[in-house]
Design a protein around this motif. Sequence first.
Motif, short mmCIF file in Angstrom:
data_model
loop_
_atom_site.label_atom_id
_atom_site.label_comp_id
_atom_site.label_asym_id
_atom_site.label_seq_id
_atom_site.Cartn_x
_atom_site.Cartn_y
_atom_site.Cartn_z
N ASN A 197 44.85 34.71 33.83
CA ASN A 197 43.86 35.68 34.31
C ASN A 197 42.53 35.55 33.57
OD1 ASN A 197 45.17 37.58 36.38
ND2 ASN A 197 46.71 37.51 34.76
N LEU A 198 42.57 35.37 32.24
CA LEU A 198 41.32 35.28 31.48
C LEU A 198 40.54 34.03 31.83
CD1 LEU A 198 42.41 36.55 27.92
CD2 LEU A 198 41.25 37.81 29.74
N ASN A 255 39.20 34.28 35.42
CA ASN A 255 38.01 35.14 35.41
C ASN A 255 36.79 34.37 34.93
OD1 ASN A 255 38.82 37.50 36.52
ND2 ASN A 255 38.57 38.74 34.68
N LYS A 269 35.74 31.91 37.51
CA LYS A 269 35.14 32.55 38.68
C LYS A 269 33.71 33.04 38.38
CE LYS A 269 36.80 36.58 39.71
NZ LYS A 269 37.69 37.62 40.20
N PHE A 270 33.52 33.71 37.24
CA PHE A 270 32.23 34.34 36.96
C PHE A 270 31.19 33.36 36.41
CE2 PHE A 270 35.01 38.04 37.07
CZ PHE A 270 34.27 38.89 37.88
N ARG A 320 36.49 47.33 39.42
CA ARG A 320 35.65 46.13 39.51
C ARG A 320 34.23 46.48 39.11
NH1 ARG A 320 36.99 41.87 42.52
NH2 ARG A 320 34.89 41.71 43.31
N GLY A 351 38.10 39.08 44.45
CA GLY A 351 39.16 39.44 43.52
C GLY A 351 39.75 40.78 43.87
N GLY A 367 43.98 41.46 37.75
CA GLY A 367 44.26 40.43 36.75
C GLY A 367 44.12 40.93 35.32
N LEU A 368 43.00 41.62 34.99
CA LEU A 368 42.82 42.10 33.62
C LEU A 368 43.80 43.22 33.29
CD1 LEU A 368 38.94 42.11 33.18
CD2 LEU A 368 40.60 40.47 32.32
N GLY A 407 38.94 45.58 35.79
CA GLY A 407 38.66 44.19 36.08
C GLY A 407 37.19 43.99 36.29
N ARG A 408 36.76 42.71 36.21
CA ARG A 408 35.35 42.41 36.38
C ARG A 408 35.02 42.23 37.83
NH1 ARG A 408 34.37 37.46 32.55
NH2 ARG A 408 32.22 37.66 33.29
#
Length: 741
Positions: free
Chosen positions: A591-592, A595, A598-599, A644, A653, A657-658, A740-741
Motif C-alpha cells: 500500500n505505501l 501510494n 500513484k502520487f 481521501r 483509489g 489502503g492506508l 487515505g491520500r
Amino acid sequence: MRAPVDRTRQRDARLCDLSGPGRRPRLQMHSFHHSPREIDRMSKFVRSVALLLLFAAAGPLLAAPTVRVAVFNNPPLITYDVKAGHAGGIFMEVLHDTAAHEGWDVRYVPGTYAQGLQRLEAGEVDIMPATPYARAREDALTFTRETLATSWGRIYVKRSSTIGTVQGLAGKKVALIKGSILQRTLLQRTSEGGSAAQLIEYDDVADGFRAVAAGRADAVLCNGFSGAIYARDLGLRATPVLLAPYGFRYAGKRDPAAERLLDALDVHLLLLKTDPSSFYYQALQKLERSDARDARVPGWVSWGAAGALLIVALLLGWVLTVRRAAARIAASERELRRTHEDLDRITDNSLHLIAVFDADFSVRRVSRACEKLLGFRPEELVGKSVLDWVPPERRPTARSLLEEVRAGTPLEGHEIQLLRADGKVTPALLSLVWSDTVQEFYAIAHDDTQRHELIERLQRRTRQLQAANRDLQTFAQSVSHDLRAPAAAVVGFVGKVLKDEGATLQDRSRQLLRRAHAASRRMDTTIASLLRLARVTEGGVQRRVCDVTAMCLDVVAALRNVEPEREVTVEIQPGMRAVADRELLRHVFDNLLANAWKFTSRQPCARITVGCAHDPDGAVFFVRDDGAGFDMEYAHNLFVPFGRLHSENEFSGTGIGLCIAQRVVAAHGGQIWAEGAPGEGAVFRLTLGQPGIQPPAGPVAPPRVAPADSAAAGVHWSPTRVGRPVSGVPRDANAAAGGGR
C-alpha cells in the motif's frame, strides 16, 4: 645640643621615587584609618616634597633651622641619658638621620612623657617622638602619616598575682602613664566585670612599674616594648590581657612649620622603609629579638607544661571518646526505638495483612487488617497456628509450601484460599519470606476477591466480544458476497452491451453505460477492499525475521510491470530486516509503495526512497516520495476508511489502503504517521512494536535482486541520500484516526 651631621646624602636622589605607584617596604607595614584632617594634609604632600628639595638645594646658603625635640625614657623606642645628654632608640635614630639630611639643629628638651605632651601643646617644643596615635588627639596635635612601630596595650602584675583577665581588674588599682590613649578603653572593659578599675596616673611609665613592685598598685598598663624591659628588671610578669593595638608616630603642634617638619620625617621614613638594609629594619629586628628573649621561659617549665598538656589531651581524648560512644549508643537506642514505633505504626495502619510467626508456625504478631480479611481480632490470632487460616483440605499443601520457604525459596504473589471466621473462603495473594537470623516467617497477604471478580467479568466480556466479532465477520462476508454478485452482474451485462451494441448506440447512451460500468467496477473494488480490511488481522500476528529489502524490491518490480513506460528512480536501503508477520508486512509496503507510485505519476522523473533508521524506540522504516504531497492540516484523515485528500479525478483509489496499513502496524504494537506538504511529496514512517534488527554498517548487495530491466531503470541504493529520519515527530492519535491520500 646639635646632632652630629655624619650621615651621607647618597639617598637624596631617591626622593623623586616616592611619588611612583606601588612603592611599599618589604617588612609588614602598619596602617590605620586616616582622619579627614590627615587626608587634607596629604594634599600638601607634593608641595612639601618640592619645598624640601628646594631647602636641600639652598641648604648651604641658609642658616640651619633649630628643631626642639621633647625627649623622655620609653625604652626601647626612645631613651635619654641625662648625664651624657644623649638620646637614643629607633625614633631618635630616624630623627638624627633626617636632621643630618635636612640640616636641622636638634635641641633636646628632656622631661617625662606627660611633660612632653604639655610642652608640645604649649608650643615649647616642635616635635615629640614615640607618641601613640589616636584620632581624638588630632584636634590639638598633628602626626606623621607613617607609623614607626605598633604595639598592644598590655597588663603587667606581680608574679604572685592571680589577675589573668580584664574582668579581674575590676576594682583593682591600675597604674598608667598620664594622658594614655587606652585609659577610656580600660575603664570600659573593666566595668563589664562589675566595677571599673581605679586608675593611678604617673608622669613616667617606670614609676608605674615600681609602684606595682612596691605593692602600691595591683597592675600597670604599658605598651609591649617598654613593658617587657621594665617587667624583666623589676620581676613582674605579663598577663594575657591585651587591649587595642596602636601605632607610635612623631607628633607636632598644629601649625605650618611643624607640618613641614613632619612631612620631612615622612619622606625620610619612606626612604628607609624602601631599603631593606637600612638601620630602620635593623632596629626593628633588635626590638623583635628583645621581645623574644623576654618571652622565654625556663626549660623545665616548658617540659612540664608540655607533659601537663599531653596528660590533659589524653584525658580529654578519653573523655571525648567515652562521651561520643555514649552518644552513639543513646542515638542508636533512640533510632531503634523510633524504628520499632514506625514499624508498629506501619503494621497497624497497613491495608494488607502483615503477620510474623515462628518456625512452629505459631503467630507472634499480626496487623489489624486481619479483622477485615479474616474476621478475627489480632489478639485472637496471636499464639495460634497459621495453618488454622487455611481450609482443612488445603493445610497439607500449605505446610509443604511453608517448608519450601524455610528452605530458602521465598514466595511472592502466590494465590491462596483463606478461611474466615464466618466459615467462608476468600481468595488472597500471599508473599512470604523466612529469616535465618531471627528464625521467623514474615508474611503479607491482601484480599484478591476484587481481582478475581474483574478477571471473571473480563473473561465473560471477552467471550461476548469474540461471539459478536464472529457474527460481524459472518455478516460482513455474507453482505459482501451478496453485494459482489449483483455488482459483478452489472459489470458483465453493461460490458457486454457496450461490446456488442456500442457502435449502434447514441453517444449519450454509450457515455451513460460506460459511467455505469466504471461505477460498478469501483463498487466491486471497494467491496473487495472491505473484505481485505476485515480479514487483514483475522489470523493473528506470526512474527519472524523478514527481509524488508527483498520485499520492497518485489513490490517495485510488480509496479514496473504494470507501468513499464514510467521513469521512476527507486532507492531501497540494502540489508533491511524486521521481526514481523511476513504476509501482513507485505500488505503495508504494497500500500505505501503503491501510494508513492500513484502520487508521483505526474512527475516526469519521479523519485521514491525506502529506508530504515533507528531511535531509542527501535527501528523506524520510511517510504518517501516527491509526488503531490498533502496539507498537514488534513493529516488526521489519512488513515480513516474511505478518507481521501484528493478527488477521484486527480488520483484514483478507494481510500482503504492506508487504513489496512495502519491496522497491520497496530496489530504489531507499532505506530505509523506521515508528513508532507502540497507539491513537495510525502514521507510515511512506521515502527513495529519491537526493536528492529539493525541494518549493516555500510551498503551491501541486497539479498534479492530485482529483475534486470527494473534494476537498469534505477532500483538502487545510495547511502548518502537517505539520512536519519527527523526525530521528535509526535506520534499522536493521527495514526489511529485512519484515512487515505
